[in-house]
Design an enzyme around this catalytic site. Structure first.
Site, short mmCIF file in Angstrom:
data_model
loop_
_atom_site.label_atom_id
_atom_site.label_comp_id
_atom_site.label_asym_id
_atom_site.label_seq_id
_atom_site.Cartn_x
_atom_site.Cartn_y
_atom_site.Cartn_z
N ASN A 120 -10.08 -3.03 2.32
CA ASN A 120 -10.02 -2.92 0.90
C ASN A 120 -11.29 -2.66 0.07
O ASN A 120 -12.33 -2.47 0.59
CB ASN A 120 -9.27 -4.27 0.45
N HIS A 144 0.77 -1.34 0.03
CA HIS A 144 0.06 0.05 0.22
C HIS A 144 0.92 1.32 0.16
O HIS A 144 0.64 2.12 0.60
CB HIS A 144 -0.90 0.13 1.23
N TYR A 159 0.36 -4.36 11.82
CA TYR A 159 0.30 -2.70 11.47
C TYR A 159 1.20 -1.86 12.25
O TYR A 159 1.86 -0.90 11.85
CB TYR A 159 -1.15 -2.18 11.07
#
Ligand code: NDP
Length: 489
Positions: free
Chosen positions: A130, A57, A340
């Site tokens: 997404n 990303h 993350y």
């Protein structure tokens, strides 16, 4: 009209700069001196002005806005930001491609990231989704291999369709997501014209302690619009930043894009006896079983003032859950909970959550302290718990972990727990046969042939045809014909 007076340049300490043009030299033709601190500072800062780009990303854009509750869902969740119809919560959204690096073209075939940060009055709630309701793999241990296969070859540094199809056809659980990727939804016209999905199964708990499994769907009010493969390629050549530009310009013109949040709600007890595993990220919950109900709307109405500070340094994490919201046993989600935060620690630094774009709009009362670039601090607050000097105390009632029953078993590496109708190709086949139009099916077949026909080895191509034949026999036939190969019986 007021006279515009440009400010005087300063160095980073605020001291007036000596010159915007000339370094300090010994005479007009002489060497530059090391004690030209202003020049040295410019060189040093320039050399350090990038943070590592995101491993996935990397290329994206974002905008600020708000979320507004339109339906009373207090029977389902005690989350404060969802507590009242009309309640608004500021948000920041970031959209992205997955495999491409910074500078890659926006319109390439790829899923799109749909990451949201809700600055709620109980801390930040991040939904890092997404534009597709499913994913390529269902176990976090395959994620790194999957991404490697979509990125670049170790020797040539080139992307490789052979590597992509090799991985996909050896990972049949990818069939549903690859079907969507190869359809025209793999090339959305703009970020405004795509839906966003939390994709995983999440959970909610209400004030009475009743729990529900939840799927989040953000439906675009602009309508779904996609590019054909040739349109996407033409735009990639003309304007690699097409999606980033489109979002920025529409918001700048006051045309704020909007999405409707819907959720599917599964009673907690249904999960065990449901006909397939409802925590499998490669599956959707059919709407006939769990119809979507409206929750609210999301509007993006303000552009970032500074791309680096607000988009590049934005750090989202699915671990950011507020009271009333929770996880599920989805194995991919569990991996992402760790991943993350970890990547932001590496990419931006241990205090990334102190940056204005990431900082919650509530007071932080944490026992984490110091580390590089510490800015906010708790003064002389005690630095350990428990303490008897007025430090914060955890309130388990407020933040109760939203758990579930885990049947006992031996520690080991197991395939996902099986339900009666778990299979890899069924929902992909339903999508092709029952949801897509004739034109959608034709574009899908053409897109597959175009992609798999580009430098994919014969051995992998045989598996490509077998793969699509298992999704849908007629589709497999079209792919075989398009690739000039025979279809397995
Ligand atoms: P439904 O007919 O109730 O739902 C089909 C959904 O598919 C639509 O609501 C739409 O969802 C989405 N859709 C429409 N056209 C396309 C397309 N060309 N490509 C991809 N998605 C499309 O049936 P089910 O709920 O039983 O689902 C049937 C199949 O639809 C699934 O196997 C799945 O592949 C796909 N699907 C289902 C979703 C779900 O949550 N149930 C969500 C998305 C796709 P949307 O408006 O969200 O795009």
């Amino acid at each position: 009209m007021a006279e515009v007076t440009d400010p005087a340049t300063t160095n980073d300490s605020g001291v007036p700069a000596p010159s915007d043009e000339y370094s300090l030299t010994v005479g007009a033709g002489g060497p530059t001196v090391l004690h030209d601190h202003y020049l040295v500072q410019k060189i040093q800062h320039f050399n350090r002005e990038r943070v590592p780009e995101r491993v996935v990303h990397a290329k994206g854009g974002g905008a600020h806005g708000f979320f507004e509750v339109t339906t009373d869902v207090t029977g389902l969740t005690k989350a404060s930001f969802l507590a009242k119809v009309g309640k608004r919560t500021p948000i920041f959204a970031r959209f992205s491609t997955v495999a491409g690096e910074q500078g890659y073209a926006d319109t390439v075939r790829d899923p799109r990231g749909f990451a949201l940060k809700f600055y709620t009055d109980q801390g930040n709630f991040d939904l890092v989704g997404n534009n597709t309701p499913v994913f390529f793999v269902r176990d976090a241990s395959k994620f790194q291999d999957f991404i490697h296969s979509q990125k670049r070859m170790p020797d040539t540094g080139l992307r490789s369709n052979d590597m992509q199809w090799d991985f996909w056809t050896l990972s049949p659980e990818s069939a549903h997501q690859v079907t969507i990727l190869m359809s025209d939804r793999g090339t959305p016209r703009t970020w405004r014209n795509m839906n966003g999905y939390g994709s995983h199964t999440f959970s909610w708990v209400n004030a009475g302690g009743e729990r529900f499994w939840i799927k989040y769907h953000f439906k675009t009010a602009q309508g779904i619009e996609n590019l054909t493969s040739s349109e996407a390629k033409a735009i990639a050549a003309e304007d690699p930043d097409f999606h980033r530009r489109d979002l920025f310009e529409h918001i700048a013109r006051g045309e704020a894009p909007e999405w409707r949040l819907e959720v599917q709600v599964m009673p907690f007890a249904d999960a065990e006896s449901y006909h397939f595993n409802p925590f499998d990220l490669t599956k959707v919950w059919p709407h006939r079983d769990y119809p979507a109900i409206e929750v609210g709307r999301m509007v993006l109405d303000r552009n970032p003032e500074n791309f680096f500070a607000e988009v590049e340094q934005a750090g989202f994490s699915p671990a950011n859950l507020v009271p009333g919201t929770g996880l599920s046993p989805d194995r991919m989600l569990m991996g992402r909970i760790f991943s993350y935060h970890d990547t932001h620690l590496h990419r931006i630094g241990p205090n990334y959550e102190q940056l204005p774009i990431n900082a919650p709009k509530v007071q932080v009362h944490s026992y984490n302290k110091d580390a590089p670039m510490a800015y906010h601090h708790a003064g002389k607050q005690p630095v350990y718990a428990p303490n008897s000097y007025g430090g914060p105390r955890a309130d388990p009632e407020l933040a109760a972990d939203l758990g579930w029953h885990v049947p006992g078993g031996d520690l080991g590496r197991y395939a996902q727990e099986l339900h009666a109708e778990d299979d890899d190709f069924g929902q992909a086949g339903t999508l092709v046969r029952d949801v897509m139009s004739g034109a959608d099916r034709e574009h899908l077949a053409n897109n597959i042939v175009e992609h798999a026909g580009d430098h994919v080895s014969d051995a992998v191509l045989d598996r490509v045809i077998a793969y699509w034949t298992q999704v849908d026999r007629a589709l497999g036939h079209r792919v075989a014909v398009g690739l000039g190969k025979s279809q397995p019986t």
